[in-house]
Design a protein around this motif. Structure first.
Motif, mmCIF file in Angstrom:
data_model
loop_
_atom_site.group_PDB
_atom_site.id
_atom_site.type_symbol
_atom_site.label_atom_id
_atom_site.label_comp_id
_atom_site.label_asym_id
_atom_site.label_seq_id
_atom_site.Cartn_x
_atom_site.Cartn_y
_atom_site.Cartn_z
ATOM 1 N N ARG A 1 33.046 30.093 -0.011
ATOM 2 C CA ARG A 1 34.312 30.037 0.723
ATOM 3 C C ARG A 1 35.071 31.357 0.688
ATOM 4 O O ARG A 1 35.440 31.901 1.731
ATOM 5 N N ASP B 1 40.358 16.133 1.615
ATOM 6 C CA ASP B 1 39.519 15.221 2.394
ATOM 7 C C ASP B 1 40.174 13.857 2.530
ATOM 8 O O ASP B 1 40.129 13.223 3.594
ATOM 9 N N CYS C 1 26.319 23.313 2.770
ATOM 10 C CA CYS C 1 26.804 22.463 1.682
ATOM 11 C C CYS C 1 25.960 21.207 1.510
ATOM 12 O O CYS C 1 25.978 20.603 0.433
ATOM 13 N N CYS D 1 27.196 26.402 7.685
ATOM 14 C CA CYS D 1 27.377 25.668 6.430
ATOM 15 C C CYS D 1 26.034 25.180 5.878
ATOM 16 O O CYS D 1 25.169 24.715 6.624
ATOM 17 N N THR E 1 30.212 11.967 -0.796
ATOM 18 C CA THR E 1 31.410 12.694 -0.365
ATOM 19 C C THR E 1 31.111 13.788 0.646
ATOM 20 O O THR E 1 32.045 14.439 1.129
ATOM 21 N N CYS F 1 33.246 22.661 8.416
ATOM 22 C CA CYS F 1 33.193 22.236 7.020
ATOM 23 C C CYS F 1 34.461 22.709 6.318
ATOM 24 O O CYS F 1 34.757 23.905 6.299
ATOM 25 N N SER F 2 35.200 21.782 5.728
ATOM 26 C CA SER F 2 36.434 22.140 5.027
ATOM 27 C C SER F 2 36.173 22.696 3.641
ATOM 28 O O SER F 2 37.082 23.276 3.035
ATOM 29 N N TRP F 3 34.961 22.540 3.106
ATOM 30 C CA TRP F 3 34.663 23.049 1.765
ATOM 31 C C TRP F 3 34.426 24.556 1.794
ATOM 32 O O TRP F 3 35.071 25.298 1.071
ATOM 33 N N LEU G 1 39.578 19.950 -3.175
ATOM 34 C CA LEU G 1 38.778 19.496 -2.036
ATOM 35 C C LEU G 1 38.917 17.995 -1.805
ATOM 36 O O LEU G 1 39.070 17.531 -0.673
ATOM 37 N N LYS G 2 38.877 17.215 -2.872
ATOM 38 C CA LYS G 2 38.931 15.761 -2.733
ATOM 39 C C LYS G 2 40.257 15.316 -2.150
ATOM 40 O O LYS G 2 40.307 14.436 -1.280
ATOM 41 N N ARG H 1 33.707 16.045 4.319
ATOM 42 C CA ARG H 1 34.023 17.462 4.505
ATOM 43 C C ARG H 1 34.088 17.863 5.972
ATOM 44 O O ARG H 1 34.567 18.961 6.294
#
Length: 379
Positions: free
Chosen positions: A121, A225, A207, A205, A139, A350-352, A221-222, A143
């Motif tokens: 990131r 999300d 991931c 990504c 999970t 991807c948000s991660w 992150l959690k 993301r």
């Protein structure tokens, strides 16, 4: 390697080096080339070792006997100069930076040297002891972020290229963002693409296979999300209960924002109010002279709260992403959100790792050797 010695031959001393043996029998050594010659030069080998961890350096030495012979001469020096974690502190008296204090068996773990890589990131160099624990497989679907129509249909290079810095000659008014839209769209047609551009691009990504994030990037992150999923649930149900009067997701200015946020290719500028402490040096003036900014304006207002606490409310022009599309089948409560993105049919974000997740059309064009141009017909 086996060395055969003829005890009856007085000229045979039992020493038959590998490169010399290849030259004696008339066969050229295919591993003697410019790169092997560079590895025999210590300054070049040292600079190369600084970009590799211990595992990668070991793999390089196992490529062939010639490479191993060149690197073995500087083994002790190269090991000390391999890729270091940003949180690695050799002097135990110096406290380690915040974010690397991982408790293992009741003590602070030391930084490793065998598995070191860049955070997916923020690109900070971290070791395996300073990364987050890999999230569980269920999970992974959380993301995904939906992209707006502009980002979905844009060429893939627009989502992977590094943003260009704004020229110093450009100026912006107080309270306004640096540029009304990404610089990539402004001068992409005029500026030629450099041959080194792929080295600076953010690859898609990965991931789903490997998650390598530092502690600062992975600790929230959690929560992010969870809030994103709740936003989809609330907005869709809100529109359903009011009979679809224009307040649901993807309608007007109250829709779900594009997953790229301020980097959205169709981002718009809106006014946003933020509260800050009036004692902040950025707004209070010089502490040496005792002068303090007083009064109000359109962009800044002083507010006196309970107990005489003075706070400052600022108005800023910020860039937000375009609202995303909501499909009709997603208004049904039995349908889970973002099924098209999770299944890989449509391009997503991807948000991660903050990278693009390829869709079916993107993967097909990459396999065909062409640059992907758009993500699919459903967008």
């Amino acid at each position: 390697m086996v060395v055969l010695v003829d005890l009856d031959d007085p000229d045979d001393d039992g020493f038959t080096p590998g490169p010399a043996a290849a030259a004696d029998d008339g066969r050229p050594n295919p591993n003697v080339n410019g790169f092997s010659a560079a590895l025999s030069c210590y300054p070049i080998a040292r600079q190369l070792a600084r970009q590799l961890d211990l595992n990668s350096l070991h793999d390089l030495s196992r490529t062939c006997r010639q490479f191993r012979a060149n690197l073995l001469e500087y083994r002790d020096q190269l090991i000390r100069h391999t890729l270091h974690c940003d949180f690695d502190v050799e002097d135990e008296a110096i406290p380690r930076p915040t974010g690397s204090r991982l408790l293992t068996s009741g003590r602070v773990a030391r930084c490793a040297r065998d598995m070191v890589a860049e955070c997916q990131r923020c690109a900070a160099v971290v070791c395996r002891n300073c990364t987050i624990k890999p999230p569980p497989a269920p999970t992974l679907r959380a993301r995904h972020r939906r992209l707006c129509r502009t980002c979905t249909r844009a060429p893939l290079a627009f989502l992977t290229a590094a943003p260009r810095p704004r020229a110093s000659s450009e100026s912006s008014l107080p309270g306004t963002p640096d540029s009304p839209r990404p610089a990539l769209l402004d001068d992409a047609a005029d500026a030629p693409r450099a041959f080194t551009a792929p080295a600076f691009e953010r690859t898609p990504c990965i991931c789903a296979d490997t998650v390598w994030l530092c502690q600062p990037c992975g600790q929230h992150l959690k929560n992010a999300d969870t809030m994103y999923v709740r936003a989809w649930t609330w907005r869709t149900r809100y529109s359903h209960y009011l009979g679809g009067v224009g307040t649901g997701a993807g309608e007007g200015n109250e829709g779900v924002e594009c997953g790229r946020g301020a980097q959205c290719l169709a981002a718009r500028v809106v006014e946003h109010e933020v509260d800050c402490n009036a004692s902040d040096p950025a707004y209070s003036g010089s502490p040496e002279t005792g002068e303090r900014w007083t009064g109000t304006s359109y962009y800044a207002q002083e507010i006196e709260g309970i107990g005489g606490v003075v706070k400052m409310k600022l108005k800023k022009q910020v860039r937000v992403g375009e609202c995303v599309k909501v499909y009709e089948d997603e208004r049904d409560k039995s349908i889970r959100w973002l099924e098209r993105e999770v299944s890989g049919r449509l391009r997503s974000w991807c948000s991660w790792c903050e990278r693009v997740v390829l869709g079916d059309k993107d993967r097909a064009e990459v396999r065909g050797g062409r640059a992907p141009s758009s993500a699919g017909s459903e967008a």
